[in-house]
Scaffold this motif. Structure first.
Motif, PDB file in Angstrom:
ATOM      1  N   ARG A 264      40.075  -5.230  70.709  1.00 19.96           N
ATOM      2  CA  ARG A 264      40.250  -3.818  70.317  1.00 19.96           C
ATOM      3  C   ARG A 264      39.409  -3.469  69.084  1.00 19.96           C
ATOM      4  O   ARG A 264      39.895  -2.852  68.133  1.00 19.96           O
ATOM      5  CB  ARG A 264      41.728  -3.510  70.077  1.00 19.96           C
ATOM      6  CG  ARG A 264      42.619  -3.819  71.289  1.00 19.96           C
ATOM      7  CD  ARG A 264      44.050  -3.343  71.074  1.00 19.96           C
ATOM      8  NE  ARG A 264      44.122  -1.886  71.004  1.00 19.96           N
ATOM      9  CZ  ARG A 264      44.204  -1.077  72.074  1.00 19.96           C
ATOM     10  NH1 ARG A 264      44.210  -1.592  73.284  1.00 19.96           N
ATOM     11  NH2 ARG A 264      44.265   0.225  71.926  1.00 19.96           N
ATOM     12  N   SER A 266      36.601  -1.547  66.954  1.00 16.46           N
ATOM     13  CA  SER A 266      35.823  -0.329  66.773  1.00 16.46           C
ATOM     14  C   SER A 266      34.862  -0.565  65.612  1.00 16.46           C
ATOM     15  O   SER A 266      35.144  -1.368  64.711  1.00 16.46           O
ATOM     16  CB  SER A 266      36.721   0.870  66.472  1.00 16.46           C
ATOM     17  OG  SER A 266      37.599   1.120  67.551  1.00 16.46           O
ATOM     18  N   HIS A 271      31.313   2.121  68.401  1.00 13.93           N
ATOM     19  CA  HIS A 271      32.063   1.423  69.441  1.00 13.93           C
ATOM     20  C   HIS A 271      33.553   1.728  69.311  1.00 13.93           C
ATOM     21  O   HIS A 271      34.065   1.893  68.201  1.00 13.93           O
ATOM     22  CB  HIS A 271      31.853  -0.094  69.336  1.00 13.93           C
ATOM     23  CG  HIS A 271      30.427  -0.511  69.487  1.00 13.93           C
ATOM     24  ND1 HIS A 271      29.580  -0.644  68.404  1.00 13.93           N
ATOM     25  CD2 HIS A 271      29.697  -0.819  70.591  1.00 13.93           C
ATOM     26  CE1 HIS A 271      28.382  -1.023  68.838  1.00 13.93           C
ATOM     27  NE2 HIS A 271      28.427  -1.129  70.147  1.00 13.93           N
ATOM     28  N   ARG A 272      34.232   1.757  70.441  1.00 15.14           N
ATOM     29  CA  ARG A 272      35.664   2.035  70.441  1.00 15.14           C
ATOM     30  C   ARG A 272      36.379   1.070  71.394  1.00 15.14           C
ATOM     31  O   ARG A 272      35.978   0.899  72.549  1.00 15.14           O
ATOM     32  CB  ARG A 272      35.940   3.486  70.890  1.00 15.14           C
ATOM     33  CG  ARG A 272      35.434   4.539  69.918  1.00 15.14           C
ATOM     34  CD  ARG A 272      36.244   4.536  68.621  1.00 15.14           C
ATOM     35  NE  ARG A 272      35.750   5.527  67.658  1.00 15.14           N
ATOM     36  CZ  ARG A 272      34.826   5.298  66.739  1.00 15.14           C
ATOM     37  NH1 ARG A 272      34.278   4.087  66.659  1.00 15.14           N
ATOM     38  NH2 ARG A 272      34.434   6.238  65.913  1.00 15.14           N
ATOM     39  N   ASP A 273      37.404   0.400  70.860  1.00 23.39           N
ATOM     40  CA  ASP A 273      38.326  -0.390  71.675  1.00 23.39           C
ATOM     41  C   ASP A 273      37.604  -1.450  72.518  1.00 23.39           C
ATOM     42  O   ASP A 273      37.860  -1.600  73.714  1.00 23.39           O
ATOM     43  CB  ASP A 273      39.131   0.532  72.585  1.00 23.39           C
ATOM     44  CG  ASP A 273      40.412  -0.140  73.081  1.00 23.39           C
ATOM     45  OD1 ASP A 273      40.917  -1.036  72.387  1.00 23.39           O
ATOM     46  OD2 ASP A 273      40.871   0.210  74.184  1.00 23.39           O
ATOM     47  N   ILE A 274      36.697  -2.202  71.877  1.00 26.77           N
ATOM     48  CA  ILE A 274      35.952  -3.248  72.581  1.00 26.77           C
ATOM     49  C   ILE A 274      36.785  -4.523  72.634  1.00 26.77           C
ATOM     50  O   ILE A 274      37.207  -5.054  71.607  1.00 26.77           O
ATOM     51  CB  ILE A 274      34.617  -3.553  71.872  1.00 26.77           C
ATOM     52  CG1 ILE A 274      33.732  -2.310  71.824  1.00 26.77           C
ATOM     53  CG2 ILE A 274      33.916  -4.731  72.535  1.00 26.77           C
ATOM     54  CD1 ILE A 274      33.189  -1.882  73.172  1.00 26.77           C
ATOM     55  N   ARG A 475      31.327   1.697  74.893  1.00 27.67           N
ATOM     56  CA  ARG A 475      32.623   1.182  75.332  1.00 27.67           C
ATOM     57  C   ARG A 475      32.411   0.190  76.472  1.00 27.67           C
ATOM     58  O   ARG A 475      31.363   0.173  77.115  1.00 27.67           O
ATOM     59  CB  ARG A 475      33.542   2.317  75.829  1.00 27.67           C
ATOM     60  CG  ARG A 475      33.951   3.312  74.748  1.00 27.67           C
ATOM     61  CD  ARG A 475      34.740   4.463  75.359  1.00 27.67           C
ATOM     62  NE  ARG A 475      35.147   5.454  74.377  1.00 27.67           N
ATOM     63  CZ  ARG A 475      36.312   5.473  73.761  1.00 27.67           C
ATOM     64  NH1 ARG A 475      37.213   4.539  74.049  1.00 27.67           N
ATOM     65  NH2 ARG A 475      36.603   6.403  72.885  1.00 27.67           N
TER      66      ARG A 475
END
Length: 504
Positions: A264, A266, A271-274, A475
């Protein structure tokens, strides 16, 4: 058919290496001419001679039937020879118009004439059907736009011969199609285009003629492409029947403690929720279009960007990685960058210095690193990777692009990393070297290294990766477990890229 440029008997020798051996090249008006060959075949040397960077040791160059001596890039430009390098030569802080006209700024009463700069830029952009504001800073352009501005810059210099060196290396397929539409337009206007590329599908889509270099010699000279099949061209390049490297089916990695786990995450890059993980002995492919955020994610994991949320765990322990050196020393993570010329190798340093840099602390005695210790490391890895060099003291900048990439990889192999992030390993690499790189990456995983492989080459990812995480808009769009069946795999991946599929 009018000959714009004829080069005959070009020879160039560097210490211990004959880069060109009486090579020939003839460029005709209204033709796209593919210049092909493996890494180290002499393509880059030939391009540098034609653009005045190198002086040949022998041979003759004719432009419009007259002999010329291209002793500098300026003389080459005045002779009507332009070049668009794989690594773009634009100044980001300058505008599009300033970059296009930089080499011959129009003046009025001793001052730069801004009006004429803008008008000339509009003219050149118009030739390419490129709707771009000339006042836009180059730093704001996409890779494809920047590549087209490079071509506009060559047109401003009235280049009748245009050399394109790996022009689509950093472009998406749609951007490459647009670029080649421009190439066809320039061809139809009477320009002679030289295309240097390792992507044979592009050669057969756009080229009319080809010259093949092998070991510095032109083994095919200005022949019509229609007389050759794909396999014919490959065989001419390698000098024998070419067999693709077939990787053995890799074992299924049993669930266990990941070597690298991202949960999760960022980042300040967007980047978000990787969430992803890679286990020892596994190859995780990270696929996506240019601009999807793959390289930016890798660099952030190595401390070159800021993580704003989430956790990174290495070998079961939470990691706080400050920079690339910290990643190597504390966590045994290595990074083979896609930007080999600026980040992968020290061009003005010896091959020995480049390969040994990651293990200096182990080689040092009383604070000093002995040449003999460096050379022993170089011998091992140059033989293992088949790096073509004259000696360990040769400058890395004198190597071909493919051999520079091998040096970039060798330094991380010497460091004995547990996790290796490899970014675009075969961009600009010839067919035989590409197969060797694939085999080497598979061998690394088989030895227990966890490999995070970033590639824009879909067949490469399918051939190598055990699992493939697809990125879109910074993402993770989904993940596909590799069945080694290319067609269904590629369809599943493409659906994820375009937002029409779910994780498999």
């Amino acid at each position: 058919m009018t000959s714009l440029l004829t080069a005959t008997g070009l020879t160039k020798t560097f210490p211990g290496v004959r880069a060109l051996d009486r090579a020939n090249l003839t460029i005709a008006a209204g033709r796209v001419h593919a210049l092909l060959g493996e890494n180290g075949a002499g393509k880059s040397t030939l391009i540098k001679i034609l653009t005045g960077v190198y002086r040949p040791d022998g041979g003759q160059i004719l432009v419009d039937g007259r002999e010329v001596h291209l002793h500098s890039p300026e003389k080459a430009r005045r002779a009507g020879i332009g070049v668009v390098h794989q690594e773009r030569n634009l100044i980001g802080a300058f505008s599009v118009a300033e970059n296009i006209c930089l080499e011959q700024l129009p003046r009025r009463r001793g001052l730069v004439d801004r009006g004429r700069i803008t008008a000339e830029a509009r003219r050149c952009l118009g030739l390419l059907d490129l709707d771009l504001d000339p006042s836009t800073p180059v730093s704001r352009l996409s890779p494809a736009q920047a590549q087209l501005v490079e071509i506009a810059k060559a047109l401003a210099a009235d280049s009748k011969v245009l050399l394109l060196d790996e022009p689509t290396a950093s472009l998406t397929s749609d951007e490459a199609d647009r670029l080649y539409n421009v190439v066809r337009k320039l061809r139809d206007a009477g320009h002679g285009i030289v295309l240097v590329t390792h992507k044979l599908e592009e050669v057969f889509a756009v080229a009319d003629q080809l010259t093949v270099l092998r070991d510095g010699r032109s083994v095919v000279e200005s022949s019509l492409l229609g007389a050759y099949s794909h396999d014919d061209v490959v065989n001419e390049m390698v000098g024998r029947e070419h067999n693709q490297v077939a990787l053995a089916t890799r074992r299924v990695i049993p669930p266990g403690k990941p070597a690298l786990a991202v949960t999760r995450v960022s980042t300040a890059a967007g980047h978000r929720d990787i969430t992803l993980h890679v286990q020892p002995g596994e190859i995780l492919g990270l696929y996506g279009l240019v601009g999807a955020g793959r390289t930016e994610l890798a660099r952030t994991l190595l401390g070159l960007g800021r993580i704003t949320e989430g956790t990174v765990v290495v070998d079961g322990a939470t990691a706080d990685i400050r920079d690339v050196g910290d990643a190597l020393r504390r966590y045994r993570i290595g990074y083979v960058t896609e930007n080999r010329k600026e980040e992968g190798v020290f061009l003005e340093q010896t091959i020995a210095r480049n390969v040994a840099v990651t293990v200096w602390s182990k080689l040092a005695r009383w604070g000093l690193v002995r040449d003999r210790a460096e050379h022993s490391i170089v011998t091992e890895y140059t033989q293992r990777l088949n790096i073509k060099l004259s000696s360990a003291e040769q400058l890395a900048g004198q190597l071909s692009g493919g051999n520079q990439q091998k040096v970039s990889l060798a330094k991380w192999l010497a460091a004995d990393c547990k996790v290796l992030i490899i970014d675009e390993p075969t961009v600009g690499i010839d067919i035989r070297s590409k197969g060797a790189f694939h085999q080497l990456i598979g061998d690394l995983a088989d030895s227990g290294v966890a490999v995070l492989l970033i590639s824009s080459d879909l067949p490469e990812v399918v051939a190598l990766a055990d699992r493939i995480a697809v990125m879109r808009d910074f993402r993770i769009a989904g993940e596909v477990v590799n069945t080694r069946e290319y067609t269904p795999m590629s369809r599943a991946i493409i659906r994820l890229i375009h937002g029409t599929g779910m994780a498999a």
